[in-house]
Design a protein around this motif. Structure first.
Motif, short mmCIF file in Angstrom:
data_model
loop_
_atom_site.label_atom_id
_atom_site.label_comp_id
_atom_site.label_asym_id
_atom_site.label_seq_id
_atom_site.Cartn_x
_atom_site.Cartn_y
_atom_site.Cartn_z
N ILE A 7 0.87 -1.18 0.00
CA ILE A 7 0.00 0.00 0.00
C ILE A 7 0.90 1.23 0.00
O ILE A 7 1.86 1.32 0.77
CB ILE A 7 -0.93 0.01 1.23
N ILE A 8 0.58 2.18 -0.89
CA ILE A 8 1.40 3.39 -1.06
C ILE A 8 0.56 4.60 -0.68
O ILE A 8 -0.51 4.83 -1.26
CB ILE A 8 1.87 3.52 -2.52
N VAL A 9 1.05 5.35 0.31
CA VAL A 9 0.35 6.57 0.74
C VAL A 9 1.32 7.74 0.74
O VAL A 9 2.53 7.56 0.85
CB VAL A 9 -0.30 6.41 2.14
N SER A 10 0.74 8.92 0.63
CA SER A 10 1.55 10.13 0.69
C SER A 10 0.69 11.26 1.23
O SER A 10 -0.55 11.21 1.17
CB SER A 10 2.05 10.50 -0.71
N ASP A 11 1.35 12.26 1.74
CA ASP A 11 0.68 13.52 2.11
C ASP A 11 -0.54 13.30 3.00
O ASP A 11 -1.61 13.83 2.74
CB ASP A 11 0.32 14.29 0.83
N THR A 12 -0.33 12.54 4.09
CA THR A 12 -1.43 12.34 5.03
C THR A 12 -1.70 13.59 5.86
O THR A 12 -2.83 13.83 6.26
CB THR A 12 -1.13 11.13 5.95
N HIS A 13 -0.67 14.40 6.10
CA HIS A 13 -0.85 15.67 6.81
C HIS A 13 -1.76 15.53 8.03
O HIS A 13 -2.72 16.28 8.19
CB HIS A 13 -1.39 16.75 5.87
N MET A 14 -1.46 14.54 8.88
CA MET A 14 -2.30 14.32 10.06
C MET A 14 -1.59 14.83 11.31
O MET A 14 -0.38 14.70 11.40
CB MET A 14 -2.61 12.83 10.19
N PRO A 15 -2.30 15.42 12.24
CA PRO A 15 -3.76 15.49 12.33
C PRO A 15 -4.38 16.74 11.71
O PRO A 15 -5.57 16.96 11.82
CB PRO A 15 -3.99 15.49 13.84
N ARG A 16 -3.57 17.54 11.02
CA ARG A 16 -4.11 18.80 10.47
C ARG A 16 -5.27 18.55 9.50
O ARG A 16 -6.30 19.21 9.58
CB ARG A 16 -2.99 19.59 9.77
N MET A 17 -5.11 17.58 8.58
CA MET A 17 -6.13 17.37 7.55
C MET A 17 -7.12 16.25 7.88
O MET A 17 -8.14 16.12 7.24
CB MET A 17 -5.48 17.10 6.19
N ALA A 18 -6.80 15.42 8.85
CA ALA A 18 -7.71 14.34 9.25
C ALA A 18 -7.30 13.86 10.63
O ALA A 18 -6.12 13.84 10.96
CB ALA A 18 -7.66 13.19 8.25
#
Length: 169
Positions: A7-18
């Protein structure tokens, strides 16, 4: 022949965005053999949650806290089942995100370049290599959908990589 589910993820920006990873992503993570994060995790909590599903590797991005800079590199070449995969966030000055990602691996014999930063999903071939940006599962910006990537790796078989697009974060 066993295949490897990545699984490839990027730019989770947590907890700011979720506050949490989206349910559709969490369900896919349950079957992961490896998770690759392409940077802009933002906080160590994201890393801790991901590694509760499967082994995690990746790179740091331009907004990550010091933990990531201390424990991850800006660029990485992974060998999975004899396939060489370039991993970078893609941030920097000048050029486009895509051009920066390509130039980071110009002297490497990688067949797939994974990068993030732009939050714009991309899947294309360029000079015999596959370029893939999974987009973001939590911060779609101007995109119509949230997204992440699924990579199927088998020895001596072409890599299979696809986006998973979804609406709810």
């Amino acid at each position: 022949m066993k295949s490897m589910n990545v699984i490839i993820v990027s730019d989770t920006h947590m907890p700011r965005m979720a506050k949490q990873l989206p349910e559709v992503l969490r369900k896919e993570l349950l079957g992961a053999d490896l998770i690759i994060h392409l940077g802009d995790w933002q906080t160590k909590d994201v890393y801790e949650e991901l590694k509760s599903y499967a082994p995690v590797t990746g790179v740091y991005g331009n907004v990550d806290e010091p933990f990531f800079i201390e424990h991850f590199n800006e660029k990485l070449v992974l060998e999975l089942e004899s396939h060489l995969i370039g991993v970078t966030h893609g941030h920097g000055k000048g050029k486009t995100t895509e051009q920066r990602a390509i130039s980071q691996f110009k002297n490497e014999n990688v067949e797939l370049i994974l990068f993030g930063h732009s939050h714009i999903p991309l899947h294309k071939e360029y000079e015999g290599r596959v370029l893939f940006n999974p987009g973001s599962p939590t911060d779609k910006r101007k995109q119509s959908h949230y997204s992440f990537g699924k990579l199927n790796v088998k020895a001596n078989q072409p890599l299979q990589i696809d986006h998973v697009f979804f609406m709810e974060k």
